[in-house]
Design a protein around this motif. Structure first.
Motif, PDB file in Angstrom:
ATOM      1  N   ASP A 123      -3.699  -2.495   8.994  1.00 14.75           N
ATOM      2  CA  ASP A 123      -3.819  -1.031   9.152  1.00 14.75           C
ATOM      3  C   ASP A 123      -4.652  -0.419   8.029  1.00 14.75           C
ATOM      4  OD1 ASP A 123      -2.157  -1.095  11.413  1.00 14.75           O
ATOM      5  OD2 ASP A 123      -0.371  -1.020  10.143  1.00 14.75           O
ATOM      6  N   LEU A 124      -5.786  -1.046   7.758  1.00 13.65           N
ATOM      7  CA  LEU A 124      -6.592  -0.661   6.602  1.00 13.65           C
ATOM      8  C   LEU A 124      -6.987   0.816   6.616  1.00 13.65           C
ATOM      9  CD1 LEU A 124      -7.948  -1.824   4.076  1.00 13.65           C
ATOM     10  CD2 LEU A 124      -9.956  -2.304   5.464  1.00 13.65           C
ATOM     11  N   GLU A 125      -7.488   1.273   7.764  1.00 16.46           N
ATOM     12  CA  GLU A 125      -7.982   2.651   7.837  1.00 16.46           C
ATOM     13  C   GLU A 125      -6.859   3.641   7.514  1.00 16.46           C
ATOM     14  OE1 GLU A 125      -9.676   3.743  11.604  1.00 16.46           O
ATOM     15  OE2 GLU A 125     -10.411   5.660  10.821  1.00 16.46           O
ATOM     16  N   LYS A 126      -5.677   3.390   8.085  1.00  8.65           N
ATOM     17  CA  LYS A 126      -4.527   4.287   7.868  1.00  8.65           C
ATOM     18  C   LYS A 126      -4.166   4.338   6.378  1.00  8.65           C
ATOM     19  CE  LYS A 126      -0.094   3.249   8.539  1.00  8.65           C
ATOM     20  NZ  LYS A 126       0.928   2.487   9.215  1.00  8.65           N
ATOM     21  N   HIS A 127      -4.082   3.170   5.749  1.00  8.39           N
ATOM     22  CA  HIS A 127      -3.695   3.132   4.329  1.00  8.39           C
ATOM     23  C   HIS A 127      -4.763   3.764   3.444  1.00  8.39           C
ATOM     24  CE1 HIS A 127      -0.115   0.995   5.210  1.00  8.39           C
ATOM     25  NE2 HIS A 127      -0.720  -0.110   5.603  1.00  8.39           N
ATOM     26  N   LEU A 128      -6.030   3.525   3.775  1.00  6.68           N
ATOM     27  CA  LEU A 128      -7.097   4.095   2.954  1.00  6.68           C
ATOM     28  C   LEU A 128      -7.074   5.625   3.028  1.00  6.68           C
ATOM     29  CD1 LEU A 128     -10.013   1.612   3.769  1.00  6.68           C
ATOM     30  CD2 LEU A 128      -8.791   1.822   1.603  1.00  6.68           C
ATOM     31  N   LYS A 129      -6.864   6.144   4.237  1.00 10.99           N
ATOM     32  CA  LYS A 129      -6.811   7.606   4.388  1.00 10.99           C
ATOM     33  C   LYS A 129      -5.649   8.180   3.578  1.00 10.99           C
ATOM     34  CE  LYS A 129      -9.465   8.415   8.476  1.00 10.99           C
ATOM     35  NZ  LYS A 129      -9.519   8.079   9.888  1.00 10.99           N
ATOM     36  N   ALA A 130      -4.500   7.487   3.626  1.00  9.46           N
ATOM     37  CA  ALA A 130      -3.324   7.970   2.882  1.00  9.46           C
ATOM     38  C   ALA A 130      -3.603   7.940   1.374  1.00  9.46           C
ATOM     39  CB  ALA A 130      -2.113   7.105   3.229  1.00  9.46           C
ATOM     40  N   TYR A 174     -16.888  -4.536   3.144  1.00  7.01           N
ATOM     41  CA  TYR A 174     -17.627  -3.959   4.275  1.00  7.01           C
ATOM     42  C   TYR A 174     -16.707  -3.003   5.055  1.00  7.01           C
ATOM     43  CZ  TYR A 174     -20.423  -3.777   8.560  1.00  7.01           C
ATOM     44  OH  TYR A 174     -21.156  -3.350   9.630  1.00  7.01           O
ATOM     45  N   GLU A 175     -15.474  -3.470   5.330  1.00  4.14           N
ATOM     46  CA  GLU A 175     -14.530  -2.652   6.101  1.00  4.14           C
ATOM     47  C   GLU A 175     -14.079  -1.435   5.297  1.00  4.14           C
ATOM     48  OE1 GLU A 175     -13.709  -2.893   9.310  1.00  4.14           O
ATOM     49  OE2 GLU A 175     -15.141  -4.538   9.406  1.00  4.14           O
ATOM     50  N   ILE A 176     -13.714  -1.641   4.027  1.00  3.60           N
ATOM     51  CA  ILE A 176     -13.247  -0.512   3.208  1.00  3.60           C
ATOM     52  C   ILE A 176     -14.317   0.569   3.142  1.00  3.60           C
ATOM     53  CG2 ILE A 176     -12.624   0.197   0.837  1.00  3.60           C
ATOM     54  CD1 ILE A 176     -11.284  -2.576   0.526  1.00  3.60           C
ATOM     55  N   SER A 177     -15.561   0.147   2.936  1.00  2.00           N
ATOM     56  CA  SER A 177     -16.609   1.154   2.761  1.00  2.00           C
ATOM     57  C   SER A 177     -16.984   1.831   4.077  1.00  2.00           C
ATOM     58  CB  SER A 177     -17.839   0.554   2.061  1.00  2.00           C
ATOM     59  OG  SER A 177     -18.279  -0.572   2.754  1.00  2.00           O
ATOM     60  N   ARG A 178     -16.472   1.330   5.185  1.00  2.59           N
ATOM     61  CA  ARG A 178     -16.649   2.064   6.455  1.00  2.59           C
ATOM     62  C   ARG A 178     -15.758   3.304   6.484  1.00  2.59           C
ATOM     63  NH1 ARG A 178     -14.774  -1.417  11.078  1.00  2.59           N
ATOM     64  NH2 ARG A 178     -15.107   0.490  12.243  1.00  2.59           N
ATOM     65  N   PHE A 179     -14.625   3.223   5.784  1.00  2.00           N
ATOM     66  CA  PHE A 179     -13.615   4.274   5.937  1.00  2.00           C
ATOM     67  C   PHE A 179     -13.524   5.260   4.777  1.00  2.00           C
ATOM     68  CE2 PHE A 179     -11.636   0.637   8.388  1.00  2.00           C
ATOM     69  CZ  PHE A 179     -12.024   1.132   9.631  1.00  2.00           C
ATOM     70  N   VAL A 180     -14.119   4.944   3.625  1.00  2.00           N
ATOM     71  CA  VAL A 180     -14.012   5.875   2.487  1.00  2.00           C
ATOM     72  C   VAL A 180     -15.395   6.161   1.919  1.00  2.00           C
ATOM     73  CG1 VAL A 180     -11.705   5.078   1.797  1.00  2.00           C
ATOM     74  CG2 VAL A 180     -13.705   4.009   0.775  1.00  2.00           C
ATOM     75  N   ASP A 181     -15.534   7.339   1.300  1.00  2.00           N
ATOM     76  CA  ASP A 181     -16.815   7.568   0.621  1.00  2.00           C
ATOM     77  C   ASP A 181     -16.617   7.793  -0.882  1.00  2.00           C
ATOM     78  OD1 ASP A 181     -15.761  10.028   0.784  1.00  2.00           O
ATOM     79  OD2 ASP A 181     -17.275  10.864   2.149  1.00  2.00           O
ATOM     80  N   ILE A 182     -15.550   7.198  -1.435  1.00  2.49           N
ATOM     81  CA  ILE A 182     -15.390   7.160  -2.890  1.00  2.49           C
ATOM     82  C   ILE A 182     -15.896   5.800  -3.375  1.00  2.49           C
ATOM     83  CG2 ILE A 182     -13.452   8.774  -3.009  1.00  2.49           C
ATOM     84  CD1 ILE A 182     -11.567   6.383  -2.985  1.00  2.49           C
ATOM     85  N   PRO A 218       0.809  -1.223   0.000  1.00  4.80           N
ATOM     86  CA  PRO A 218       0.000   0.000   0.000  1.00  4.80           C
ATOM     87  C   PRO A 218       0.844   1.275   0.000  1.00  4.80           C
ATOM     88  CG  PRO A 218      -0.140  -1.133   2.122  1.00  4.80           C
ATOM     89  CD  PRO A 218       0.595  -2.049   1.195  1.00  4.80           C
ATOM     90  N   LEU A 219       2.049   1.212   0.609  1.00  2.00           N
ATOM     91  CA  LEU A 219       2.892   2.411   0.641  1.00  2.00           C
ATOM     92  C   LEU A 219       3.359   2.773  -0.772  1.00  2.00           C
ATOM     93  CD1 LEU A 219       4.974   1.662   3.870  1.00  2.00           C
ATOM     94  CD2 LEU A 219       2.941   3.115   3.613  1.00  2.00           C
ATOM     95  N   GLN A 220       3.624   1.740  -1.565  1.00  2.00           N
ATOM     96  CA  GLN A 220       3.988   1.961  -2.969  1.00  2.00           C
ATOM     97  C   GLN A 220       2.829   2.596  -3.731  1.00  2.00           C
ATOM     98  OE1 GLN A 220       6.739   1.208  -5.222  1.00  2.00           O
ATOM     99  NE2 GLN A 220       7.685   1.611  -3.240  1.00  2.00           N
ATOM    100  N   LEU A 221       1.620   2.154  -3.405  1.00  2.00           N
ATOM    101  CA  LEU A 221       0.452   2.729  -4.092  1.00  2.00           C
ATOM    102  C   LEU A 221       0.277   4.202  -3.725  1.00  2.00           C
ATOM    103  CD1 LEU A 221      -2.220  -0.141  -3.882  1.00  2.00           C
ATOM    104  CD2 LEU A 221      -1.090   0.750  -5.930  1.00  2.00           C
ATOM    105  N   VAL A 222       0.497   4.525  -2.444  1.00  2.00           N
ATOM    106  CA  VAL A 222       0.371   5.929  -2.007  1.00  2.00           C
ATOM    107  C   VAL A 222       1.396   6.785  -2.751  1.00  2.00           C
ATOM    108  CG1 VAL A 222       0.637   7.495  -0.037  1.00  2.00           C
ATOM    109  CG2 VAL A 222      -0.555   5.319   0.267  1.00  2.00           C
ATOM    110  N   GLU A 223       2.625   6.287  -2.820  1.00  2.00           N
ATOM    111  CA  GLU A 223       3.685   7.044  -3.517  1.00  2.00           C
ATOM    112  C   GLU A 223       3.328   7.235  -4.995  1.00  2.00           C
ATOM    113  OE1 GLU A 223       8.155   6.341  -2.833  1.00  2.00           O
ATOM    114  OE2 GLU A 223       7.779   5.395  -4.790  1.00  2.00           O
ATOM    115  N   THR A 224       2.867   6.149  -5.629  1.00  2.00           N
ATOM    116  CA  THR A 224       2.552   6.201  -7.062  1.00  2.00           C
ATOM    117  C   THR A 224       1.404   7.176  -7.333  1.00  2.00           C
ATOM    118  OG1 THR A 224       3.148   3.882  -7.189  1.00  2.00           O
ATOM    119  CG2 THR A 224       1.959   4.775  -9.066  1.00  2.00           C
ATOM    120  N   VAL A 225       0.347   7.064  -6.521  1.00  2.00           N
ATOM    121  CA  VAL A 225      -0.816   7.941  -6.738  1.00  2.00           C
ATOM    122  C   VAL A 225      -0.426   9.402  -6.502  1.00  2.00           C
ATOM    123  CG1 VAL A 225      -3.130   8.534  -5.911  1.00  2.00           C
ATOM    124  CG2 VAL A 225      -2.492   6.141  -6.207  1.00  2.00           C
TER     125      VAL A 225
END
Ligand code: FMN
Length: 356
Positions: A154-161, A214-222, A126-133
């Motif tokens: 650490d799903l919530e942390k990565h999703l926010k990033a 279910y978990e991902i959609s708790r933390f993002v609204d995209i 996920p850190l690579q994805l954050v850097e790439t995006v």
């Protein structure tokens, strides 16, 4: 009724063909675009042309296992995208896991110049994805997606990033692995990869994907695309109720054909009519609101609806508490002995058992 808004597009339905063999060449893409899929993802694009060691596919108890990392290479893909005429919207997917972030963004830039309208990056890290995006967002104007692998800690942390870095949508998840299957005639792995390992997809991974979505959609609204284990109308509905905007599939159309998109979209329409729901968007995330209002209990007991029971005895056979007995026309539950475990309802073909 089934239309959804997705990254600036109005899709005819939420069903999507995601990365896999059925979208790996121009002719396959064109064939897929004749199906009812609302959107299509290309197979993961790599820098070089790459073949998979054979055999790279096998079917195991209704699921697919694969060691397929083949690709026709970016030069061929650019040639295809430059002249592609397809009505179904296309997400151009980059196999980021094989290259560094700068290279992935340069690949994306070239694909956008060729005509790509939505880009997705796939990586296990996920850190690579954050850097790439982060890099891509400054240089690329089209919507950006990422595809996540299963079991991300650490799903919530990565999703926010990822959201802060600028993603417009998420797809989850990739097939699960590494896994191994052995041919007992020879002791050799069934897949042709070096140590025989591969990845599993298809109907048996559905519960894992559902929990992830279910978990991902708790933390993002995209918009979130739920992919993994969808094979029929019921599993597509579950994915939407878990919070998915789009519902992706690869294994099911590979095994049963592209007509799966028609079958499932017809099934979704029928569900919306029968339940008088009217619009697919109304049930998105339903499980989240149901869970908020849900009363949990350790005292529920099984009840058999006599009008539905066909007296087959399957429930009695699995009841390890011996709480179920046969009557002349139906089965009954002794509510003093029943511990409410739920196993009986799982084997009831008539959906005759509920808990009260
Ligand atoms: C044979 C095969 C090849 C795949 N190739 C890719 C790929 O190139 N890139 C990618 O992100 N996912 C790839 N996937 C994963 C699928 O897009 C999907 O995430 C996964 O199979 C779960 O969905 P399903 O259960 O409907 O198959 C592949 C899956 C299969 C079965």
């Amino acid at each position: 009724m089934l239309e959804i808004d997705f990254l600036g597009y109005r899709l005819r339905n939420p069903l999507m063909l995601t990365e896999g063999p059925l979208s790996g060449t121009e002719s396959l893409l064109l064939k897929a675009s004749e199906s009812e899929a609302g959107l299509i993802f290309t197979k993961g694009i790599r820098l070089e042309e790459q073949k998979s060691p054979v055999p790279f596919l096998n079917i195991h108890k209704g699921s697919l296992i694969n060691a397929d990392w083949s690709c026709i290479g970016i030069e061929n893909w650019i040639g295809i995208i430059e002249k592609l005429e397809m009505e179904t919207p296309l997400v151009v997917s980059i196999a980021k896991n094989y290259v560094d972030s700068e290279t992935a963004v340069s690949m994306a830039e070239r694909l956008v110049i060729a005509g790509a309208k939505i880009i997705s990056f796939v990586d296990y890290d996920p850190l690579q994805l954050v850097e790439t995006v982060g890099l891509a967002r400054r240089r690329i104007k089209v919507p950006l997606m990422v595809k996540l692998t299963p079991f991300l800690p650490d799903l919530e942390k990565h999703l926010k990033a990822l959201v802060n870095a600028g993603i417009d949508g998420i797809a989850a998840m990739d097939s699960i692995g590494p896994i191994l299957l052995i041919d007992t005639n020879t002791g050799a792995p069934v897949l042709g990869s070096k140590d025989g390992s591969g990845y599993i997809s298809g109907k048996n991974i559905l519960p894992v994907t559902l929990k992830y979505i279910y978990e991902i959609s708790r933390f993002v609204d995209i918009p979130v695309v739920g992919v993994g284990g969808v094979t029929d109308t019921d599993s597509a509905l579950q994915m939407i109720m878990a919070g998915a905007t789009g519902v992706g599939m690869v294994t099911s159309p590979m095994i049963r054909g592209l007509k799966q998109f028609t079958k499932i979209s017809d099934g979704l329409k029928q569900y919306l009519i029968e339940t008088e729901t009217g619009n697919i968007n109304k049930i998105r995330g339903l499980t989240h609101s149901v869970n908020k209002a849900r009363a949990i209990s350790t005292d529920y007991k099984a009840v058999i609806r006599e009008e539905k029971c066909n007296n087959c005895g399957a429930c009695r056979k699995v009841c390890y508490s011996n709480a179920i007995s046969a009557d002349s026309d139906w089965h009954t539950v002794n509510r003093v002995i029943c511990i409410g475990c739920g196993l009986c309802s799982g084997v009831c073909s008539e959906n005759a058992i509920y808990f009260k």
